[in-house]
Enzyme design. Structure first.
Site, PDB file in Angstrom:
ATOM      1  N   THR A   1      20.806  11.248  87.169  1.00 39.56           N
ATOM      2  CA  THR A   1      20.039  11.914  86.115  1.00 39.56           C
ATOM      3  C   THR A   1      20.834  13.046  85.462  1.00 39.56           C
ATOM      4  O   THR A   1      20.834  13.202  84.250  1.00 39.56           O
ATOM      5  CB  THR A   1      18.728  12.474  86.696  1.00 39.56           C
ATOM      6  OG1 THR A   1      18.025  11.399  87.307  1.00 39.56           O
ATOM      7  CG2 THR A   1      17.855  13.082  85.611  1.00 39.56           C
TER       8      THR A   1
ATOM      9  N   GLU B   1      10.915  18.785  91.056  1.00 44.78           N
ATOM     10  CA  GLU B   1      11.862  18.105  90.167  1.00 44.78           C
ATOM     11  C   GLU B   1      13.103  18.943  89.944  1.00 44.78           C
ATOM     12  O   GLU B   1      14.212  18.423  89.859  1.00 44.78           O
ATOM     13  CB  GLU B   1      11.200  17.816  88.809  1.00 44.78           C
ATOM     14  CG  GLU B   1      10.183  16.708  88.823  1.00 44.78           C
ATOM     15  CD  GLU B   1      10.830  15.362  89.100  1.00 44.78           C
ATOM     16  OE1 GLU B   1      10.871  14.996  90.295  1.00 44.78           O
ATOM     17  OE2 GLU B   1      11.282  14.698  88.165  1.00 44.78           O
TER      18      GLU B   1
END
Lengths: 311, 311
Positions: free
Chosen positions: A185, A132
């Site tokens: 994001t 991530e």
């Protein structure tokens, strides 16, 4: 011992409205697939990616799937292994549905399966978090933990990592709509203020506690009352077309609660059954159409299993 | 119908470390007693207060017990009633143990008993909150709700008020030590900053969620790991002598968790049994003695009943 495996890993809804950075749950659809093969030539290679419109890197050091598989092999002392990876993306990238998590988790679950499940699902979480970090500059766990463990997951603490599976009502369903607009994001995170009023934080943790309580007692009303976000949603919703109109529609159609999935632009509703979820996705997609925005929708029970071997 | 009643209401530990303003639990001791009588002469009178060293007002409009009883009578349309109140304080004032709450709750439970339990315990919470506002300038519910309902209580929301009973492990005990130093609630509140870092708030709500989860699953380790406060304790602990030394002692002796009760100066530990709780209070009191501070101690299971009629 098998020398190849095909794995599906689920999309995930992080935050669940009030639980910014600490709560998430998995769904049965969408999700990504990885086909992994043991080969003679040492090293980890990505041989094929489909469904990404050429957006994901094939370089094994830069792709989150191969990079986390390399970390895993290093950890178990098998850097000598030869592995090829096919990644079949079956969900939109940058949708707020844990797209990179689903891929990374599928890869880690696949390599762990090929090497005899040396690590538990929980033990795989830190490897997925490193993935991530590579994908979005921030090693959060609220997508990867539910993607690996299935169901609702609480990330109580990051240092040390403490990940807890929560129960949920058997019939709980998710209605997800992805409006095809771009909300990276990183940008979505940067919109959030670094300081908040304590009185707002108190409201937020009252709601987080209420949501957890509602999940333990299958109290749909309490789950719904607790799905309130006074801190992050007011900012992030700005990037999502028709957000408040969609909320109203969803609640009018009987949603338990409604909010942004992860950092958006996907939105989700929790419902008591699939029929209600279907009605909600239909209504939200129709609404988005009125402002010329295309969308994808997904209806699914909460996923209790996490990743699964498909062949 | 009875014309007099004697009621005990329990002390409470608000916040429970991570749950600032939203969590609290009741204990069996200490607590306050109210003796209430129906009399012919209309109006609410306080005829006697013991155990307060003359610190509490006898004026019915200024005393939280009589003021909230008057509110109750107004609500049920019986302002014509004649009532006398004796308040027997059996716990220290300004201790952080919900002293005013215990008195107010005892009075409300008494008047509700005399008038045939017209309201539920939950329905009495707003009346008790008004009493808290009179006592400490802030109408919080994290003492009065557990004092009324017993056990662990979550105040999910204040507007609208949403109060939820949480389960807890059967054997859970509290070790409480009150160091005899003065920390007025108003001052303790004013020390807290109005803005906090979002990243600290995230830690806090991760812990709140973990604590609630631990209470549902009777997971003592999780309860303990979750009893961490990164926001309020670092400030309030300054006012409490030997705070960190006491924490170390309590944890070394097997406490599940340790922290400040309400706004202090009382501290508490949760334990798996009364024997451990007793050892902890002995050790903390001995420690306070080394810096010439007198203290009181209380050992009790978590109180499951709330207020009770004594005669």
């Amino acid at each position: 011992m098998r020398d190849s495996v095909k794995v599906f890993a689920p999309a995930t809804v992080a935050n669940v409205v009030c639980g910014f950075d600490v709560l998430g749950f998995a769904v049965n659809a969408p999700g990504d697939e990885v086909i992994m093969r043991l080969v003679d030539e040492p090293g980890v290679k990505i041989t094929k990616i489909t469904g990404d419109d050429g957006r994901l890197p094939l370089d094994p050091a830069k792709n989150t799937v191969s990079a986390s598989v390399q970390d895993y092999l290093k950890h178990i002392g098998r850097e000598d292994a030869g592995i090829t990876i096919e990644l079949h993306k079956k969900m939109p990238i940058g949708s707020g549905l844990g797209s990179s998590s689903a891929s990374t988790v599928a890869g880690l679950f696949a390599v762990n399966t090929l090497f005899g499940n040396l690590l538990s699902r929980k033990e795989l979480v830190p490897f997925a978090m490193k993935g991530e970090e590579l994908a979005c500059g921030y090693g959060h766990a609220d997508n990867v933990a539910p993607a690996l463990m299935g169901g609702f997951v609480l990330v109580r603490s990051y240092e040390p990592l403490d990940v807890i599976s929560l129960p949920f009502p058997e019939d709980l369903c998710a209605a997800i709509v992805y409006p095809e607009v771009d909300v990276p994001t990183k940008d979505a995170r940067q919109m959030i203020r670094s300081k908040v009023f304590l009185k707002d934080a108190v409201k937020q943790w009252g709601n987080v506690a209420g949501l957890v309580s509602g999940l333990y007692t299958s109290d749909y009303d309490l789950i719904g009352r607790s799905m309130v976000d006074v801190l992050v949603e007011p900012v992030r919703s700005i990037l999502i077309p028709e957000f408040y109109a969609m909320r109203q529609l969803a609640m009018d159609l009987g949603a338990v609660g409604f909010g942004i999935s992860g950092s958006g632009p996907s939105v989700f509703a929790l419902t008591r059954n699939q029929e209600t979820a279907r009605k909600i996705t239909d209504a939200l997609q129709a609404r988005l159409k009125t402002v010329q925005i295309n969308s994808l929708s997904f209806v699914s029970p909460v996923n209790a299993k996490g990743p699964v071997v498909l062949d």
